[in-house]
Motif scaffolding. Structure first.
Motif, PDB file in Angstrom:
ATOM      1  N   TRP A 189       0.828  -1.196   0.000  1.00 46.59           N
ATOM      2  CA  TRP A 189       0.000   0.000   0.000  1.00 46.59           C
ATOM      3  C   TRP A 189       0.861   1.244   0.000  1.00 46.59           C
ATOM      4  CZ3 TRP A 189      -4.219  -1.232   4.211  1.00 46.59           C
ATOM      5  CH2 TRP A 189      -5.089  -2.197   3.691  1.00 46.59           C
TER       6      TRP A 189
ATOM      7  N   LYS B  22      -1.234   6.973  -0.330  1.00 47.61           N
ATOM      8  CA  LYS B  22      -2.563   7.308  -0.878  1.00 47.61           C
ATOM      9  C   LYS B  22      -3.575   6.217  -0.519  1.00 47.61           C
ATOM     10  CE  LYS B  22      -5.523   9.323  -3.734  1.00 47.61           C
ATOM     11  NZ  LYS B  22      -6.766   9.535  -3.011  1.00 47.61           N
ATOM     12  N   ASP B  23      -3.178   4.974  -0.630  1.00 46.25           N
ATOM     13  CA  ASP B  23      -4.069   3.870  -0.259  1.00 46.25           C
ATOM     14  C   ASP B  23      -4.462   3.974   1.215  1.00 46.25           C
ATOM     15  OD1 ASP B  23      -3.854   2.691  -2.829  1.00 46.25           O
ATOM     16  OD2 ASP B  23      -2.029   1.630  -2.218  1.00 46.25           O
TER      17      ASP B  23
ATOM     18  N   THR C  31      -4.403   6.676   3.191  1.00 51.10           N
ATOM     19  CA  THR C  31      -5.265   7.826   3.476  1.00 51.10           C
ATOM     20  C   THR C  31      -6.703   7.559   3.021  1.00 51.10           C
ATOM     21  OG1 THR C  31      -4.655   8.931   1.405  1.00 51.10           O
ATOM     22  CG2 THR C  31      -3.405   9.525   3.379  1.00 51.10           C
ATOM     23  N   ASP C  32      -6.856   6.853   1.919  1.00 51.41           N
ATOM     24  CA  ASP C  32      -8.205   6.519   1.436  1.00 51.41           C
ATOM     25  C   ASP C  32      -8.938   5.607   2.410  1.00 51.41           C
ATOM     26  OD1 ASP C  32      -7.784   8.019  -0.830  1.00 51.41           O
ATOM     27  OD2 ASP C  32      -7.430   6.296  -2.143  1.00 51.41           O
ATOM     28  N   VAL C  33      -8.227   4.648   2.967  1.00 52.47           N
ATOM     29  CA  VAL C  33      -8.847   3.659   3.845  1.00 52.47           C
ATOM     30  C   VAL C  33      -9.073   4.198   5.259  1.00 52.47           C
ATOM     31  CG1 VAL C  33      -8.465   1.435   4.976  1.00 52.47           C
ATOM     32  CG2 VAL C  33      -7.996   1.680   2.548  1.00 52.47           C
ATOM     33  N   THR C  34      -8.075   4.882   5.795  1.00 48.53           N
ATOM     34  CA  THR C  34      -8.151   5.317   7.197  1.00 48.53           C
ATOM     35  C   THR C  34      -8.784   6.684   7.375  1.00 48.53           C
ATOM     36  OG1 THR C  34      -5.977   6.365   7.165  1.00 48.53           O
ATOM     37  CG2 THR C  34      -6.072   4.018   7.773  1.00 48.53           C
ATOM     38  N   ARG C  35      -8.818   7.472   6.326  1.00 48.36           N
ATOM     39  CA  ARG C  35      -9.290   8.859   6.373  1.00 48.36           C
ATOM     40  C   ARG C  35      -8.354   9.761   7.174  1.00 48.36           C
ATOM     41  NH1 ARG C  35     -12.418   8.654   2.150  1.00 48.36           N
ATOM     42  NH2 ARG C  35     -14.283   7.447   2.413  1.00 48.36           N
TER      43      ARG C  35
ATOM     44  N   SER D 146      -4.888  12.066   7.244  1.00 42.77           N
ATOM     45  CA  SER D 146      -4.128  12.825   6.251  1.00 42.77           C
ATOM     46  C   SER D 146      -2.710  12.272   6.136  1.00 42.77           C
ATOM     47  CB  SER D 146      -4.075  14.306   6.654  1.00 42.77           C
ATOM     48  OG  SER D 146      -3.264  14.461   7.807  1.00 42.77           O
ATOM     49  N   GLU D 147      -2.064  12.623   5.040  1.00 39.96           N
ATOM     50  CA  GLU D 147      -0.683  12.188   4.849  1.00 39.96           C
ATOM     51  C   GLU D 147       0.209  12.715   5.967  1.00 39.96           C
ATOM     52  OE1 GLU D 147       1.132  12.685   1.020  1.00 39.96           O
ATOM     53  OE2 GLU D 147      -0.711  12.108  -0.021  1.00 39.96           O
TER      54      GLU D 147
ATOM     55  N   PHE E 276     -11.370  -4.564   4.336  1.00 40.92           N
ATOM     56  CA  PHE E 276     -10.360  -4.206   3.343  1.00 40.92           C
ATOM     57  C   PHE E 276      -9.353  -5.337   3.141  1.00 40.92           C
ATOM     58  CE2 PHE E 276     -11.859  -0.139   4.962  1.00 40.92           C
ATOM     59  CZ  PHE E 276     -12.177   0.476   3.771  1.00 40.92           C
TER      60      PHE E 276
END
Length: 73
Positions: free
Chosen positions: A4, A7-8, A10-14, A16-17, A72
């Motif tokens: 992962w 980006k993957d 951040t999409d899953v966990t919400r 931020s980077e 996931f």
């Protein structure tokens, strides 16, 4: 095996980077490793284990069957 990117995650966990990077620095979140050159990636199992420990409130005795992260897999 696949890995992962940030980006993957951040999409899953919400998260931020910058939050993920800070948590890695503070050793709260699993550290990535370099795949090729400067590209950093995470092992999905490491991130799932972290999510389970956070969800269950016990980083030592994580129960993967009750994880919000299990869909996931």
């Amino acid at each position: 095996m696949f890995f992962w990117t940030i980006k993957d995650i951040t999409d899953v966990t919400r998260l931020s980077e910058s939050t993920i990077r800070r948590m890695v620095k503070d050793q709260i979140f699993p550290a990535p490793f370099k795949l090729i050159g400067r590209r950093k990636v995470w092992k999905p199992d490491d991130v799932r284990a972290w999510a389970d420990s956070v969800t269950n409130g016990d980083p030592v005795k994580a129960d993967k069957s009750t994880s919000w992260f299990s869909h996931f897999a």
